[in-house]
Design a protein around this motif. Structure first.
Motif, mmCIF file in Angstrom:
data_model
loop_
_atom_site.group_PDB
_atom_site.id
_atom_site.type_symbol
_atom_site.label_atom_id
_atom_site.label_comp_id
_atom_site.label_asym_id
_atom_site.label_seq_id
_atom_site.Cartn_x
_atom_site.Cartn_y
_atom_site.Cartn_z
ATOM 1 N N ALA A 12 33.867 6.168 6.086
ATOM 2 C CA ALA A 12 32.747 5.765 5.232
ATOM 3 C C ALA A 12 33.220 5.245 3.865
ATOM 4 C CB ALA A 12 31.771 6.927 5.059
ATOM 5 N N PRO A 13 34.148 5.928 3.182
ATOM 6 C CA PRO A 13 34.619 5.409 1.895
ATOM 7 C C PRO A 13 35.286 4.041 2.006
ATOM 8 C CG PRO A 13 35.160 7.729 2.091
ATOM 9 C CD PRO A 13 34.684 7.291 3.437
ATOM 10 N N CYS A 14 35.993 3.799 3.110
ATOM 11 C CA CYS A 14 36.608 2.480 3.303
ATOM 12 C C CYS A 14 35.549 1.406 3.425
ATOM 13 C CB CYS A 14 37.498 2.484 4.541
ATOM 14 S SG CYS A 14 38.987 3.489 4.378
ATOM 15 N N ARG A 15 34.506 1.697 4.195
ATOM 16 C CA ARG A 15 33.450 0.714 4.349
ATOM 17 C C ARG A 15 32.670 0.511 3.052
ATOM 18 N NH1 ARG A 15 30.124 2.873 7.409
ATOM 19 N NH2 ARG A 15 31.274 4.700 8.150
ATOM 20 N N ALA A 16 32.605 1.543 2.211
ATOM 21 C CA ALA A 16 31.968 1.388 0.901
ATOM 22 C C ALA A 16 32.715 0.347 0.066
ATOM 23 C CB ALA A 16 31.922 2.724 0.175
ATOM 24 N N CYS A 20 31.316 -3.351 -1.182
ATOM 25 C CA CYS A 20 31.373 -3.746 -2.590
ATOM 26 C C CYS A 20 32.079 -5.091 -2.734
ATOM 27 C CB CYS A 20 32.086 -2.669 -3.398
ATOM 28 S SG CYS A 20 32.265 -3.066 -5.162
ATOM 29 N N ALA A 21 33.211 -5.233 -2.073
ATOM 30 C CA ALA A 21 33.980 -6.478 -2.160
ATOM 31 C C ALA A 21 33.154 -7.660 -1.660
ATOM 32 C CB ALA A 21 35.278 -6.350 -1.376
ATOM 33 N N LYS A 22 32.463 -7.484 -0.536
ATOM 34 C CA LYS A 22 31.616 -8.552 -0.009
ATOM 35 C C LYS A 22 30.546 -8.948 -1.025
ATOM 36 C CE LYS A 22 32.812 -9.613 4.293
ATOM 37 N NZ LYS A 22 33.120 -11.002 4.698
ATOM 38 N N SER A 67 37.506 5.917 -3.285
ATOM 39 C CA SER A 67 36.646 4.748 -3.121
ATOM 40 C C SER A 67 35.728 4.483 -4.306
ATOM 41 C CB SER A 67 35.797 4.914 -1.855
ATOM 42 O OG SER A 67 34.947 6.052 -1.942
ATOM 43 N N ARG A 68 35.180 5.511 -4.905
ATOM 44 C CA ARG A 68 34.237 5.293 -6.003
ATOM 45 C C ARG A 68 34.957 4.715 -7.216
ATOM 46 N NH1 ARG A 68 33.846 9.204 -2.823
ATOM 47 N NH2 ARG A 68 31.906 9.668 -1.700
ATOM 48 N N ALA A 69 36.154 5.221 -7.487
ATOM 49 C CA ALA A 69 36.965 4.679 -8.579
ATOM 50 C C ALA A 69 37.406 3.243 -8.266
ATOM 51 C CB ALA A 69 38.185 5.559 -8.827
ATOM 52 N N ILE A 70 37.756 2.997 -7.019
ATOM 53 C CA ILE A 70 38.142 1.645 -6.603
ATOM 54 C C ILE A 70 36.996 0.668 -6.836
ATOM 55 C CG2 ILE A 70 38.647 0.196 -4.596
ATOM 56 C CD1 ILE A 70 40.291 2.542 -3.468
ATOM 57 N N ASN A 71 35.792 1.049 -6.440
ATOM 58 C CA ASN A 71 34.662 0.134 -6.583
ATOM 59 C C ASN A 71 34.335 -0.156 -8.040
ATOM 60 O OD1 ASN A 71 34.349 -0.316 -3.884
ATOM 61 N ND2 ASN A 71 32.589 1.025 -3.614
ATOM 62 N N ILE A 72 34.453 0.849 -8.892
ATOM 63 C CA ILE A 72 34.237 0.611 -10.318
ATOM 64 C C ILE A 72 35.271 -0.389 -10.837
ATOM 65 C CG2 ILE A 72 34.324 1.664 -12.615
ATOM 66 C CD1 ILE A 72 33.162 4.223 -11.300
ATOM 67 N N TYR A 73 36.515 -0.197 -10.444
ATOM 68 C CA TYR A 73 37.593 -1.087 -10.883
ATOM 69 C C TYR A 73 37.388 -2.511 -10.371
ATOM 70 C CZ TYR A 73 42.187 -3.329 -10.802
ATOM 71 O OH TYR A 73 43.218 -4.233 -10.935
ATOM 72 N N LEU A 74 37.122 -2.655 -9.078
ATOM 73 C CA LEU A 74 36.947 -3.990 -8.508
ATOM 74 C C LEU A 74 35.761 -4.709 -9.139
ATOM 75 C CD1 LEU A 74 37.610 -3.379 -4.686
ATOM 76 C CD2 LEU A 74 39.200 -4.276 -6.413
ATOM 77 N N ASN A 75 34.679 -3.976 -9.343
ATOM 78 C CA ASN A 75 33.503 -4.573 -9.972
ATOM 79 C C ASN A 75 33.806 -5.004 -11.409
ATOM 80 O OD1 ASN A 75 30.485 -5.093 -9.980
ATOM 81 N ND2 ASN A 75 30.635 -3.604 -11.642
ATOM 82 N N ASP A 76 34.479 -4.134 -12.165
ATOM 83 C CA ASP A 76 34.826 -4.466 -13.548
ATOM 84 C C ASP A 76 35.721 -5.692 -13.629
ATOM 85 O OD1 ASP A 76 33.370 -2.421 -14.695
ATOM 86 O OD2 ASP A 76 35.081 -1.071 -14.955
ATOM 87 N N LYS A 77 36.685 -5.767 -12.722
ATOM 88 C CA LYS A 77 37.695 -6.825 -12.820
ATOM 89 C C LYS A 77 37.285 -8.129 -12.156
ATOM 90 C CE LYS A 77 42.553 -7.973 -12.089
ATOM 91 N NZ LYS A 77 43.885 -7.521 -11.630
#
Length: 213
Positions: A12-16, A20-22, A67-77
């Motif tokens: 589930a975290p991987c798909r999250a 987000c990336a999509k 995953s939650r930290a990754i999504n914050i980072y990807l969204n910010d960057k």
């Protein structure tokens, strides 16, 4: 260089992270990790991530997991409009953070606790596990009353985490039709670009695993 995502599609975290990336229009270089075969314990993976978990990303040598930290980072960057998914307004962000923590500590564990025995041990969850999931679905359904998404009426990073967890119930055919708010929200999520494809890939991976086992 593209961001590399080490993942397992059933996670589930991987798909999250994939959702987000999509949504932000970020292409990922996917590198599947076979968790059952122990690929996450190989020296080269441990050198990158000593916690040996997925998802893990490599952004030109910058390594992250969780995953939650990754999504914050990807969204910010990488998002051209990062505040759409993670607003700077303290109250809006607090609601998103609250739902991310709810997912981490309560919602996802209830779902995984139910799904894991069926998926990995081919046995029925016990009564306590069944009740725990039913209770959380009732609570989450009530949380969604009057909202389009989990933290309000706008899509946010929290929707990806809770969406990834909710998608796991399809693996075991759990019937959520009695939770009208969850069903309506799930349908909104599936309508997002790429989300249906990610869910279908998960189901195909589970089917392939079942055929080979």
């Amino acid at each position: 260089m593209p961001v590399t995502l080490y993942h397992n599609i059933v996670s589930a975290p991987c798909r999250a992270v994939m959702m987000c990336a999509k949504t932000i229009g970020l292409d990922l270089e996917e590198k599947p990790v076979d968790l059952l075969a122990g690929e996450q314990m190989k020296p080269e993976f441990l050198a990158m991530n000593p916690c040996h978990c997925v998802p893990t990303i490599d952004d030109d040598g910058f390594i992250m997991w969780e995953s939650r930290a990754i999504n914050i980072y990807l969204n910010d960057k990488y998002s051209s409009t990062p505040e759409k998914l993670y607003p700077k307004d303290p109250k809006k962000r607090a609601r998103i953070n609250m739902m991310l923590q709810y997912d981490l500590t309560t919602y996802t564990p209830a779902i995984v606790g139910y799904v894991a025995p069926i998926l990995f041990a081919k046995k029925e969850p016990d009564d306590e596990t069944k009740k725990k999931l039913a209770d959380q679905l009732e609570i989450f359904n009530n949380m969604l009353e009057g909202k389009n998404f989990v933290a309000g009426n706008e899509l946010s990073l929290a929707d990806f985490s809770l969406g990834g967890a909710t998608g796991m119930m399809a693996i075991v055919g759990y019937d959520v039709s009695g939770y009208k708010n969850i069903v309506a929200w799930r349908d909104r999520m599936v309508a997002l670009p790429g989300v249906k494809d990610i869910q279908e890939r998960m189901m195909e991976a589970v089917a392939a695993r079942n055929e080979s086992s």
